[in-house]
Design a protein around this motif. Structure first.
Motif, PDB file in Angstrom:
ATOM      1  N   VAL A  30      -5.059  -9.699  -3.864  1.00  0.00           N
ATOM      2  CA  VAL A  30      -4.064  -9.384  -4.889  1.00  0.00           C
ATOM      3  C   VAL A  30      -3.873 -10.618  -5.769  1.00  0.00           C
ATOM      4  O   VAL A  30      -3.330 -11.629  -5.309  1.00  0.00           O
ATOM      5  N   PRO A  31      -4.328 -10.594  -7.032  1.00  0.00           N
ATOM      6  CA  PRO A  31      -4.096 -11.736  -7.920  1.00  0.00           C
ATOM      7  C   PRO A  31      -2.616 -11.886  -8.247  1.00  0.00           C
ATOM      8  O   PRO A  31      -1.907 -10.890  -8.430  1.00  0.00           O
ATOM      9  N   ASP A  60       7.449 -13.343  -2.596  1.00  0.00           N
ATOM     10  CA  ASP A  60       8.400 -12.644  -1.723  1.00  0.00           C
ATOM     11  C   ASP A  60       8.340 -11.135  -1.944  1.00  0.00           C
ATOM     12  O   ASP A  60       8.424 -10.352  -0.986  1.00  0.00           O
ATOM     13  N   ARG A  61       8.193 -10.710  -3.198  1.00  0.00           N
ATOM     14  CA  ARG A  61       8.095  -9.271  -3.471  1.00  0.00           C
ATOM     15  C   ARG A  61       6.833  -8.687  -2.850  1.00  0.00           C
ATOM     16  O   ARG A  61       6.843  -7.570  -2.320  1.00  0.00           O
ATOM     17  N   LEU A  62       5.720  -9.451  -2.917  1.00  0.00           N
ATOM     18  CA  LEU A  62       4.481  -8.963  -2.314  1.00  0.00           C
ATOM     19  C   LEU A  62       4.617  -8.876  -0.799  1.00  0.00           C
ATOM     20  O   LEU A  62       4.149  -7.919  -0.180  1.00  0.00           O
ATOM     21  N   GLU A 105     -12.093 -22.570  -9.795  1.00  0.00           N
ATOM     22  CA  GLU A 105     -12.999 -22.027 -10.809  1.00  0.00           C
ATOM     23  C   GLU A 105     -12.282 -21.063 -11.746  1.00  0.00           C
ATOM     24  O   GLU A 105     -12.409 -21.137 -12.971  1.00  0.00           O
ATOM     25  N   ASP A 106     -11.514 -20.136 -11.164  1.00  0.00           N
ATOM     26  CA  ASP A 106     -10.820 -19.128 -11.982  1.00  0.00           C
ATOM     27  C   ASP A 106      -9.424 -19.562 -12.393  1.00  0.00           C
ATOM     28  O   ASP A 106      -8.784 -18.879 -13.202  1.00  0.00           O
ATOM     29  N   ARG A 107      -8.961 -20.693 -11.825  1.00  0.00           N
ATOM     30  CA  ARG A 107      -7.601 -21.166 -12.066  1.00  0.00           C
ATOM     31  C   ARG A 107      -6.603 -20.046 -11.789  1.00  0.00           C
ATOM     32  O   ARG A 107      -5.719 -19.717 -12.586  1.00  0.00           O
ATOM     33  N   GLU A 108      -6.778 -19.450 -10.597  1.00  0.00           N
ATOM     34  CA  GLU A 108      -5.967 -18.280 -10.267  1.00  0.00           C
ATOM     35  C   GLU A 108      -5.471 -18.343  -8.830  1.00  0.00           C
ATOM     36  O   GLU A 108      -6.209 -18.742  -7.931  1.00  0.00           O
ATOM     37  N   LEU A 109      -4.220 -17.939  -8.650  1.00  0.00           N
ATOM     38  CA  LEU A 109      -3.641 -17.833  -7.318  1.00  0.00           C
ATOM     39  C   LEU A 109      -3.765 -16.394  -6.848  1.00  0.00           C
ATOM     40  O   LEU A 109      -3.453 -15.460  -7.596  1.00  0.00           O
ATOM     41  N   SER A 110      -4.240 -16.203  -5.620  1.00  0.00           N
ATOM     42  CA  SER A 110      -4.392 -14.857  -5.073  1.00  0.00           C
ATOM     43  C   SER A 110      -3.795 -14.800  -3.679  1.00  0.00           C
ATOM     44  O   SER A 110      -3.702 -15.819  -2.983  1.00  0.00           O
ATOM     45  N   TRP A 144       0.812  -3.311  -7.886  1.00  0.00           N
ATOM     46  CA  TRP A 144      -0.006  -4.488  -7.602  1.00  0.00           C
ATOM     47  C   TRP A 144      -1.472  -4.193  -7.902  1.00  0.00           C
ATOM     48  O   TRP A 144      -1.951  -3.084  -7.659  1.00  0.00           O
ATOM     49  N   ARG A 145      -2.173  -5.186  -8.422  1.00  0.00           N
ATOM     50  CA  ARG A 145      -3.622  -5.071  -8.635  1.00  0.00           C
ATOM     51  C   ARG A 145      -4.317  -5.480  -7.327  1.00  0.00           C
ATOM     52  O   ARG A 145      -4.222  -6.623  -6.899  1.00  0.00           O
TER      53      ARG A 145
END
Length: 365
Positions: free
Chosen positions: A297-298, A307-309, A330-335, A357-358
């Motif tokens: 889930v990104p 907390d919601r997740l 690399e993606d500069r993304e928190l998952s 959620w994605r």
């Protein structure tokens, strides 16, 4: 297809079964030697109080292990149901007792949902208690396919994942992952009983996690432990050896100084083995996680998002312990990585997606 059911014993597990089945449209009848407990369960929406007017599709006997055989025999004589199961956490002793009471074995299959709480009674019950949890079934050679299918149907309605085991293998496994840990937590909690007020004021989340399960019912756990004594004793015997080795190492450090290589090696070995055991349960590559699907889930990183997740995941049957956060340079993304049991992973994915959620399934899962 399960349309009607009876729950005999309206404690935490029995009432949770009633809540779960009722939520899925099953008409549930609630019976208990303690009428007040059954009426509380009924008030919570777990079913209707009292016996059914005719045999139900399935009866779930939710009483302590040493009472299962007699309660099962009594209810079969009364013609309560067409099929029966139990939820006792010890299967070998239960199966032996059942075989000695003249129970009609084709209509019975042993069961044990691997879910619970340190709280007890119908007020502690919840409909989602079994979501994504393993539910062990121990059918005997006499168990009919019709009985097994009915119980499998009920397990599915409760959102659990069925696992067929033989009784002895089940008892050895739960001695390791449930019964011995409960006693270890109890031993540590007992040490705190006489602690000073100053010491207790320092108690934080760590010690609370260690002793949490020690808050369970002493009466129930006495019944469980005495029913699985040899298997638990074997685990505790190995634990005693580790404790003795640890005590020797700590005493050696006191005598020889903090640089004692042998003592440090012994201490380090124990901590390493402990870390390996932790990884086997918690880490994505661990042996338990190998039977799970990793959902990704990104996250945007906004306030309260994690907390919601966590709340959404727990509502889908995934504990916070089954969630890991990962940052990609690399993606500069928190998952968030969620470990979901294989049989329920798609249902969890859909439920989270419906909540906005994605969600994607990690490659190789």
């Amino acid at each position: 297809m399960i349309r009607t059911a009876a729950v005999v014993g309206t404690g935490l597990i029995g009432t949770s079964v009633g809540l779960a089945l009722t939520r899925r449209g099953v008409h549930v009848h609630l019976l208990d030697a303690d009428e007040s407990a059954a009426r509380v369960a009924a008030a919570r929406g777990a079913g209707v109080f009292g016996p059914p007017p005719e045999p139900v599709d399935l009866a779930v006997v939710a009483v302590p292990p040493t009472r299962v055989a007699q309660v099962l025999a009594d209810q079969q004589r009364r013609g309560l149901a067409h099929a029966y199961t139990d939820v006792a956490s010890v299967k070998s002793a239960t199966a032996l007792a059942v075989s000695h009471t003249g129970v009609h074995l084709p209509s019975y299959v042993g069961g044990h949902p691997m879910a619970g709480s340190e709280r007890s009674g119908p007020l502690a019950a919840r409909a989602g208690l079994f979501e994504g949890r393993t539910w062990v079934l121990t059918p005997g050679p006499e168990t009919s396919s019709g009985t097994l299918n009915r119980v499998l149907g009920a397990v599915a309605l409760c959102g659990a994942v069925p696992l067929v085991m033989e009784p002895g293998g089940h008892d050895r496994a739960v001695a390791l992952v449930s019964h011995a840990p409960h006693l270890v937590a109890t031993l540590m909690a007992a040490r705190l009983g006489g602690a000073s007020r100053e010491a207790l004021a320092l108690a934080g989340p760590g010690v609370r996690d260690v002793i949490r399960v020690a808050g369970g019912s002493p009466t129930l756990w006495t019944d469980i432990v005495r029913s699985n004594g040899p298997a638990i004793a074997e685990i505790l015997g190995d634990l005693r050896k580790d404790l003795e080795a640890l005590a020797r190492a700590l005493n050696a450090l006191e005598v020889s100084g903090p640089e004692s290589e042998e003592a440090l090696a012994s201490l380090g070995d124990l901590l390493e083995r402990g870390r390996e055991g932790w990884e086997a349960v918690y880490e994505p590559g661990g042996r338990v996680a190998a039977e799970r699907v990793t959902l990704t889930v990104p996250l945007d990183g906004g306030p309260g998002e994690v907390d919601r997740l966590i709340d959404a995941a727990e509502g889908s049957g995934i504990d916070a312990d089954g969630i890991r956060l990962s940052w990609s340079d690399e993606d500069r993304e928190l998952s968030a990585l969620l470990a979901a049991p294989v049989p329920t992973a798609e249902a969890v994915r859909r439920r989270l997606a419906d909540d906005g959620w994605r969600v994607t399934v990690a490659a190789g899962s």
